[in-house]
Scaffold this active site. Structure first.
Site, short mmCIF file in Angstrom:
data_model
loop_
_atom_site.label_atom_id
_atom_site.label_comp_id
_atom_site.label_asym_id
_atom_site.label_seq_id
_atom_site.Cartn_x
_atom_site.Cartn_y
_atom_site.Cartn_z
N ASN A 1 43.91 -0.12 -45.28
CA ASN A 1 44.21 0.55 -46.42
C ASN A 1 45.55 0.48 -46.92
O ASN A 1 46.38 1.27 -46.08
CB ASN A 1 43.39 1.55 -46.87
CG ASN A 1 43.04 1.92 -48.13
OD1 ASN A 1 42.58 2.90 -48.58
ND2 ASN A 1 43.33 1.06 -49.29
N TYR B 1 45.90 3.50 -62.10
CA TYR B 1 45.24 4.71 -61.12
C TYR B 1 45.85 5.90 -61.35
O TYR B 1 46.97 6.22 -61.67
CB TYR B 1 45.48 4.23 -59.69
CG TYR B 1 45.44 5.28 -58.56
CD1 TYR B 1 44.00 5.39 -58.04
CD2 TYR B 1 46.40 6.22 -58.07
CE1 TYR B 1 43.72 6.16 -56.96
CE2 TYR B 1 46.29 7.09 -57.05
CZ TYR B 1 44.77 7.08 -56.52
OH TYR B 1 44.40 7.96 -55.42
N GLU C 1 39.55 11.54 -59.91
CA GLU C 1 40.37 10.64 -59.52
C GLU C 1 39.93 9.38 -60.22
O GLU C 1 38.69 9.22 -60.39
CB GLU C 1 40.30 10.26 -58.00
CG GLU C 1 41.01 8.87 -57.58
CD GLU C 1 40.71 8.73 -55.94
OE1 GLU C 1 41.64 8.38 -55.26
OE2 GLU C 1 39.55 8.87 -55.77
N TYR D 1 40.28 5.37 -62.08
CA TYR D 1 40.68 3.99 -61.88
C TYR D 1 40.10 2.97 -63.17
O TYR D 1 39.21 3.27 -63.74
CB TYR D 1 39.80 3.39 -60.58
CG TYR D 1 40.28 3.43 -59.29
CD1 TYR D 1 41.01 2.85 -58.53
CD2 TYR D 1 39.57 4.61 -58.81
CE1 TYR D 1 41.47 3.32 -57.19
CE2 TYR D 1 39.72 5.01 -57.59
CZ TYR D 1 40.88 4.31 -56.65
OH TYR D 1 41.23 4.68 -55.58
N GLU E 1 46.32 -2.54 -54.90
CA GLU E 1 45.73 -2.02 -53.60
C GLU E 1 44.99 -3.04 -52.93
O GLU E 1 44.47 -3.92 -53.11
CB GLU E 1 44.72 -0.81 -54.02
CG GLU E 1 44.32 -0.03 -53.12
CD GLU E 1 43.73 1.52 -53.46
OE1 GLU E 1 43.21 2.16 -52.89
OE2 GLU E 1 43.95 1.75 -54.62
#
Length: 883
Positions: free
Chosen positions: A75, A115, A124, A126, A221
């Site tokens: 990641n 983000y 959080e 997105y 990402e």
């Protein structure tokens, strides 16, 4: 991406420095290249490179711009934006927009998004503009949509339980806006605007409350993939009045009536992989032009190619014409399906739009000129699959158009259809006669793959050709003599069994006893108890009259079911029938994993009885056990009717729960005189990007006649990777538990630990029919007394040899470590730690499995290792090896 364990921890360390007041971090100069984890500022933009391992490079090119590359990572993320002091809401900051230009070239699982985080509440978020091979956030239903900047986005909410965040380990929500279709591109370059505040406002309108702003950034990402991107424009604007949302302008079809027309001449035309498949534009075959879409690497029938339908264009409740050409070159014939996946009432549904049987090397058309998208549906995914095979195939000329649009497939030997078809003239002869009845019968029983005049076959005009149309055709020819008169349902449905006054027509199936029970029931005062079962298929059955339940037509079936075995069981509502060829067949109408002593809903709101079926028997059964079953509120109704049953409702009396029998391990294949080693693989089912590595590892072990243990993480299991788990199980691998959220268990309570374990075990059971093996690998190998106490019935597995694949070890280094252990004697009866998520590990196993076999060694599962040595794996005990 789907997990940010280390990243969020890193953010948490940074929070104290950033949240109280925004203090600029060290400033980088233009064209600075960084390859390791780092944060800073450049020209007023905060930047970050974060990875957990692998190769990354981020070049800072001034302002909000940068370029990045990644490979062999688990990641990683690269972003530039602004950070705030958590004292203002987005309304107080003013309108937030990002104007972007990105040359985006992912290879696998990746996405380009906005983000950030808020506090109070901790969220959080997105806003996903485009993605690689996987459209986030996975298996969850959309809460609504927002139209902004020329695109429609689905709104989702997911929950992270006890996960690292900017405030340390805690539970928090994730909010998502994900474009329904990727933005138009000039090659690999995409440009546009993301009106960030419009998404925030839309989220709050569906109940997703935003907090005080911590961060907003443009983010690239990658997850277990490779790729590169150049962000050549990233203009972040903050301030001014936030405009009201706008409704999308109606999308007009082109002069042909087409809303989209995918020819695959230049690229994949926004079609992407569905499940374990690869889609590429290919010049190997074409129905028109010079290219088609090749769909390869399929491991299950539903794997194929998918196209997201924008609800601004394809409006739920309205009908459209869909067509696609398909061809396979592998077998004599294959059955293709054009299907629609959609979310409705919190559940994912699947409709068959069109079918066709394609002979080897011949293109066939799948077409429906009047398919109605269900009202209220969201998350529309049009896809092509096969009914029974995993063969590769090609697609061409995929079209979505105005209802009634007849799409000329351009295929040979296609009879011309009249402009205004005579209803019932199925064979296109110009007259309606017995030949049309025969043609429609052949089509419904799959003796013919196409109809010469499909539009004329839809006599009831509902967009689906089925047995009702055949009945209407017969009636029109024969004055209804010998025809079938459909039965009109009552207000309560075609039948409703409450068992208040008896068995309501249900009978025993197999060695069972049926009786009404007044101690446990979902509604009223009684239920039907099914006892004395000696096999899983035995249960209670109800005969469906084909004068009421017409083969080829769809109906809603539901029931409340309950079992008290002491563990979760998969219960099913199944239809037994005689198919058109005279063979007995079985369909799963509905299934659900039912917790012990919990009334559970079984429901399928649109199950289609196969055309040509007879001798219809609906019955309730279980998958694994012969425990007693309880049935209540069994209902058959018109297609689309929702059940009133709610899982967890009803009354459960004093039922004695039997003690489950202890499991056994088959070691008959193991030669105890030979040395052996247990190789175990962590981080199972992380997503489609890892599947190639996973399957390669499975094949390497199985092809040498060995078994291994695979530890799976519940939250990483989704529809795209369940086939990997099922395949491992069928190959004889040990399916074990790596917990639901891959969190440090020493930071959880005993109840939370147990819930993590049971949730993953139940999820695995829904896939394989068996819960996880009673061995588990603690995430991060972290164990304390609370963990041991909470898992007193589960063996805790560490390792005596760590391959270090998680820390960048190459395949040669892994091989060398195993060979050294063979030489110095430490490999015998060892437990080896690997991960299924790395190419280096797969490559090493492809060498090591046959090599170990040639040297007289055996690779076994953890449980097999201990059983072969005559030793007991004790619950709540930590093991590094079998000593």
């Amino acid at each position: 991406m789907r997990k940010h364990t280390i990243s969020r921890f890193f953010h948490g360390l940074l929070a104290a420095a950033v949240c109280l007041t925004f203090t600029p971090l060290p400033t980088a100069s233009a064209a600075t290249v960084i390859t390791e984890n780092k944060t800073g500022t450049e020209d007023g933009y905060a930047y970050e490179l974060w990875k957990d391992n692998g190769n990354t490079s981020m070049t800072l090119t001034g302002g909000g711009t940068f370029s990045c590359e990644w490979s062999n990572i688990n990641n990683c993320l690269f972003r530039k934006g602004k950070k705030y002091d958590c004292t203002q809401t987005y309304e107080e900051l003013g309108n937030i927009t990002i104007e972007y230009g990105v040359d985006y070239q992912p290879n696998g699982n990746s996405y380009m998004c906005v983000y950030g985080w808020t506090r109070n509440p901790l969220v959080e978020y997105y806003i996903v503009e485009t993605w690689g091979s996987w459209r986030p956030p996975g298996a969850t239903s959309a809460l609504g949509t927002v139209y902004a900047d020329g695109g429609t986005y689905d709104i989702y909410k997911t929950v992270r339980e006890n996960q690292p965040s900017i405030d340390g380990n805690t539970t928090f929500d994730q909010y998502w806006s994900v474009r329904q279709s990727k933005p138009s591109a000039n090659g690999t370059k995409i440009e546009g605007t993301i009106s960030v505040s419009q998404h925030f406002k839309a989220w709050e309108q569906v109940g997703l409350k935003m907090g005080k702003m911590y961060e907003v950034a443009l983010n690239i990402e990658g997850y277990q993939s490779s790729g590169k991107a150049t962000v050549y424009k990233n203009n972040l604007s903050v301030g001014g009045e936030i405009p009201d949302p706008v409704e999308p302008d109606p999308v007009e079809p082109d002069e042909n009536g087409y809303y989209f027309h995918s020819t695959f001449e230049k690229n994949t035309d926004n079609w992407s992989s569905r499940g374990d498949s690869t889609v590429t534009d290919s010049s190997s075959a074409a129905a028109a032009g010079s290219k088609s879409l090749a769909v390869t690497g399929r491991t299950d029938t539903w794997n194929g190619a998918g196209y997201t339908l924008d609800t601004a264009t394809f409006q739920p409740g309205s009908a459209y014409s869909f067509s696609v050409l398909a061809m396979q070159d592998a077998v004599a014939s294959d059955d293709f399906k054009l299907s629609l996946q959609y979310d409705l009432d919190g559940e994912t549904n699947y409709d068959t739009i069109a079918t066709a049987t394609g002979a080897k090397g011949e293109w066939v058309q799948l077409a429906n000129t009047a398919y109605t998208i269900p009202a209220g549906a969201t998350g529309l995914l049009l896809y092509v699959e096969t009914a029974d095979s995993t063969n590769s195939f090609y697609m061409d000329e995929a079209i979505g158009a105005v209802k009634g649009t007849k799409i000329d497939a351009g295929l040979p030997d296609q009879p011309d259809q009249p402009d205004t078809p005579t209803m019932g003239d199925v064979d296109g002869s110009g007259t309606v006669d017995a030949k049309d009845v025969k043609a429609l019968q052949n089509y419904l029983t799959r003796k013919a793959s196409t109809l010469a005049n499909a539009e004329a076959a839809d006599l009831d005009g509902n967009g689906v050709i089925n047995a009702m149309d055949l009945a209407l055709l017969k009636r029109s020819l024969l004055g209804n003599q010998g025809g079938t008169t459909p039965v009109t349902p009552s207000e309560s449905g075609y039948f409703k069994s409450t068992f208040e006054t008896g068995k309501d027509g249900w009978v025993s199936r197999g060695d069972t006893t049926l009786s009404t029970d007044s101690e446990s029931y979902y509604s009223g005062s009684k239920s039907l108890r099914i006892s004395g079962r000696t096999d899983t298929w035995q249960g209670a059955a109800y005969t469906l009259d084909t004068k009421t339940f017409l083969p080829g037509s769809s109906y809603s079936f539901s029931a409340a079911v309950m079992q008290a075995s002491g563990s979760s069981e998969e219960l099913r509502l199944t239809l037994q029938y005689t198919d058109a060829d005279g063979e007995t067949a079985y369909d799963t109408v509905a299934s659900a994993t039912a917790a012990s002593k919990t009334w559970t809903k079984l429901e399928n709101k649109s199950y289609k009885i196969p055309a040509g079926a007879s001798d219809l028997l609906l019955y309730v059964e279980s998958v694994d056990s012969t425990t007693d079953l309880y049935l209540d509120e069994a209902v058959a109704a018109a297609s689309g009717t929702a059940s009133s049953v709610v899982t967890g409702g009803g009354k459960v009396g004093n039922i004695t729960t039997p003690t489950p029998a202890a499991g056994t391990v088959d070691i008959s294949w193991i030669d105890k005189s030979k040395p052996m080693v247990a190789i175990a693989f962590d981080d199972g089912a992380v997503g489609t990007a890892s599947t190639d590595y996973s399957i390669r590892i499975q094949d390497a072990i199985a092809n040498s006649g060995f078994h291994a243990t695979f530890f799976y993480v519940g939250n990483w299991i989704n529809g795209s990777n369940q086939g990997e788990i099922k395949r491992a199980y069928e190959l004889g691998m040990e399916i074990a538990n790596h917990f639901t959220s891959h969190t440090d268990l020493t930071k959880l309570s005993a109840a939370e630990i147990r819930k993590e374990y049971d949730t993953t075990s139940d999820k695995i059971k829904a896939i394989t029919g068996q819960g996880t093996s009673p061995v588990m690998r603690p995430p991060y190998l972290s164990v304390n007394d609370t963990v041991k106490s909470a898992l007193s019935d589960v063996a805790l597995v560490n390792c005596s040899i760590d391959t270090g694949d998680w820390n960048g070890a190459t395949s040669d280094q892994i091989i060398s470590k195993i060979k050294t252990a063979m030489s110095n004697g430490t490999l015998d009866n060892a437990i080896v730690l690997c991960h299924e998520t790395y190419d280096s590990t797969a490559t090493a196993m492809e060498y090591l499995a046959p090599y170990l076999k040639s040297q007289g060694w055996q690779i076994v599962t953890v449980s097999e290792l201990f059983a072969a040595n005559g030793k007991e794996l004790k619950g709540g005990t930590l093991y590094n090896a079998c000593n």
